[in-house]
Design an enzyme around this catalytic site. Structure first.
Site, mmCIF file in Angstrom:
data_model
loop_
_atom_site.group_PDB
_atom_site.id
_atom_site.type_symbol
_atom_site.label_atom_id
_atom_site.label_comp_id
_atom_site.label_asym_id
_atom_site.label_seq_id
_atom_site.Cartn_x
_atom_site.Cartn_y
_atom_site.Cartn_z
ATOM 1 N N LEU A 209 -19.598 23.978 12.867
ATOM 2 C CA LEU A 209 -20.528 24.623 11.944
ATOM 3 C C LEU A 209 -21.290 25.102 12.124
ATOM 4 O O LEU A 209 -22.113 25.460 12.097
ATOM 5 C CB LEU A 209 -19.598 24.267 10.215
ATOM 6 C CG LEU A 209 -19.500 25.839 9.853
ATOM 7 C CD1 LEU A 209 -19.474 27.146 10.533
ATOM 8 C CD2 LEU A 209 -18.989 25.303 8.762
ATOM 9 N N CYS A 210 -21.886 23.224 12.366
ATOM 10 C CA CYS A 210 -23.341 22.709 11.919
ATOM 11 C C CYS A 210 -24.444 23.751 12.783
ATOM 12 O O CYS A 210 -25.506 24.285 12.777
ATOM 13 C CB CYS A 210 -23.631 21.110 11.999
ATOM 14 S SG CYS A 210 -23.223 20.808 13.806
ATOM 15 N N THR A 211 -23.518 23.650 13.686
ATOM 16 C CA THR A 211 -23.913 24.612 15.616
ATOM 17 C C THR A 211 -24.691 26.251 15.065
ATOM 18 O O THR A 211 -25.576 26.854 15.178
ATOM 19 C CB THR A 211 -23.940 24.281 16.689
ATOM 20 O OG1 THR A 211 -23.287 22.892 16.985
ATOM 21 C CG2 THR A 211 -25.014 25.108 17.790
ATOM 22 N N SER A 214 -26.755 26.482 12.218
ATOM 23 C CA SER A 214 -28.080 26.314 11.986
ATOM 24 C C SER A 214 -29.241 26.377 13.391
ATOM 25 O O SER A 214 -30.449 26.854 13.172
ATOM 26 C CB SER A 214 -28.113 24.549 11.461
ATOM 27 O OG SER A 214 -28.086 24.318 12.708
#
Length: 439
Positions: A209-211, A214
């Site tokens: 989810l961070c990829t 962001s």
């Protein structure tokens, strides 16, 4: 004919197996008329999933004498289910699978009592799962398999590092994909668990989810962003996503195009959106029947001790003829889930310059295969949330940490991190060790 007479005639074949010895019996098997009574009255079975496998499992369990059965499924019946999920009819479309399946079995098999639960497995606590004698999975989700596996392991009781086997609940897992399938028996704490053998599953297409939030690079990242973050925030249709609703797919498609344009990403198509949202897995009725029959046979052997059980993993391939292969999956002594001797869980990292988003991608990689891990650092003064994706407001507050290094976040040798993830019912506590310290 009386009810007892009907029941005696109904299970006459089972009595031939349970009330007399034979050449393939387990050495410790003692024939008795009471075994069938135990199966019918005292052996409580939980079936997880009421889809292609689940329908077969429920039917087979009822016909093999099991009476006290619970079934959990969070889905409703769709038109595409009817070609293989034989407990459902066109009039049932839109109804909960668990409820319709339970009603069908209860009406068709005399004396059978299937209790449905239209919910997620995560909605129940330890006390609920502790009541069952056997758990059988008919799932198409590796995440759900890992969750129930960890839950059953968490119920184990150890006395001076010796397993109390009365706390053990066997897990029988079946899986199918097209003309291929597998069945396995897991004795938590004794044999290889789901987590021990993650490399046996086909690679899962997952995106941290961070990829997604962001630094999206692929069209799939844009679609997942809309699906996981934008839909819950805007709630365009005031309901959860229905992959078969063209208006839902159309909305996700338009929003994904907008996000892709912001990052100059090409390749978002309506068909790709459908594939990402529905995560379609091919299913064949005959494969489901074979794997479900294997799983229920193993449940019968566990409940009756009439024969030796599978040891412990069976592969079925019906692509070019019928082929099966059985082998013993090995238990990992350092398994993060089932090893009682691995209570202090250390994680070795190359250096403290690793950024938090890189660390999350590491947790999501082949070794740990987490879905969307949340990270909390347990500092001496207080715990601090480094990143949490499950709650949109916290995700937004902690998003800036993703680009910071572990050193900048004050993570040093010996720092304890508390990691939560949808693959586990309880947090994973790990102690960080760096192999190279930057001076």
């Amino acid at each position: 004919m009386s009810a007892e007479g009907i029941r005696s005639r109904q299970f006459s074949c089972l009595r031939k197996i349970l009330e007399r010895a034979g050449p393939v019996c387990h050495p410790d098997f003692e024939p008795s008329a009471e075994i069938l009574n135990f199966i019918s009255n005292d052996c409580k079975v939980l079936v997880i999933g009421a889809g292609g496998l689940g329908c077969e499992l429920l039917k087979n369990l009822g016909l093999m004498g099991f009476r006290d059965i619970h079934v959990i499924d969070m889905d409703t019946i769709d038109l595409s289910n009817l070609n293989r999920q034989f407990l459902f009819r066109r009039k049932d479309i839109g109804k909960p699978k668990a409820e319709v399946a339970a009603e069908f079995i209860n009406k068709r098999i005399s004396g059978c009592n299937v209790k449905p639960h239209f919910c997620k497995i995560q909605d129940f606590d330890e006390d609920f799962y502790r009541q069952f004698s056997i758990v059988i999975c008919g799932l198409d989700s590796i995440i759900a398999r890992r969750w129930i596996n960890a839950m059953l392991v968490s119920l184990l009781v150890y006395e001076e590092d010796i397993l109390d086997q009365t706390s053990l609940i066997p897990l029988i897992d079946g899986g199918t994909e097209g003309f291929k399938g597998n069945a396995r028996i897991i004795l938590p704490g004794m044999t290889a668990c789901i987590e021990c053998t993650l490399d046996l599953f086909p690679p899962q297409v997952t995106y941290p989810l961070c990829t997604i939030a962001s630094t999206p690079r692929l069209p799939e990242h844009c679609i997942e962003y809309v699906k996981l973050l934008q839909w819950p925030k805007e709630n365009p249709f005031e309901c959860s996503i229905d992959g078969d609703d063209p208006s839902h797919i159309g909305w996700i498609y338009e929003k994904s195009l907008e996000r892709a344009a912001c990052f100059s990403i090409r390749g978002v198509t309506y068909r790709l959106v459908q594939g990402v949202v529905k995560n379609i897995i091919p299913a064949v009725a005959s494969t489901n029947a074979v794997i479900a029959a294997t799983c229920v046979t193993e449940a019968f052997k566990l409940a009756s001790s009439c024969c030796s059980t599978l040891n412990n993993y069976m592969v079925f391939n019906n692509v070019d003829g019928v082929y099966t292969y059985t082998y013993e999956a090995e238990k990992k002594d350092d398994c993060f889930v089932c090893s009682p001797f691995f209570r202090v869980k250390y994680m070795d990292l190359p250096h403290d310059g690793m950024k938090l988003n890189e660390f999350i991608e590491f947790l999501s990689g082949l070794q740990y295969q987490m879905k969307n891990p949340g990270i909390v650092a347990a500092f001496a003064e207080r715990n601090r949330t480094l990143y949490m994706s499950g709650v949109p407001s916290i995700e937004e507050m902690t998003r800036d940490n993703l680009k910071k290094s572990l050193k900048e976040l004050n993570i040093i040798n010996g720092t304890k991190l508390i990691v939560t993830d949808v693959t586990r019912p309880t947090p994973l506590e790990i102690v960080i060790r760096f192999s190279e310290i930057n001076n």
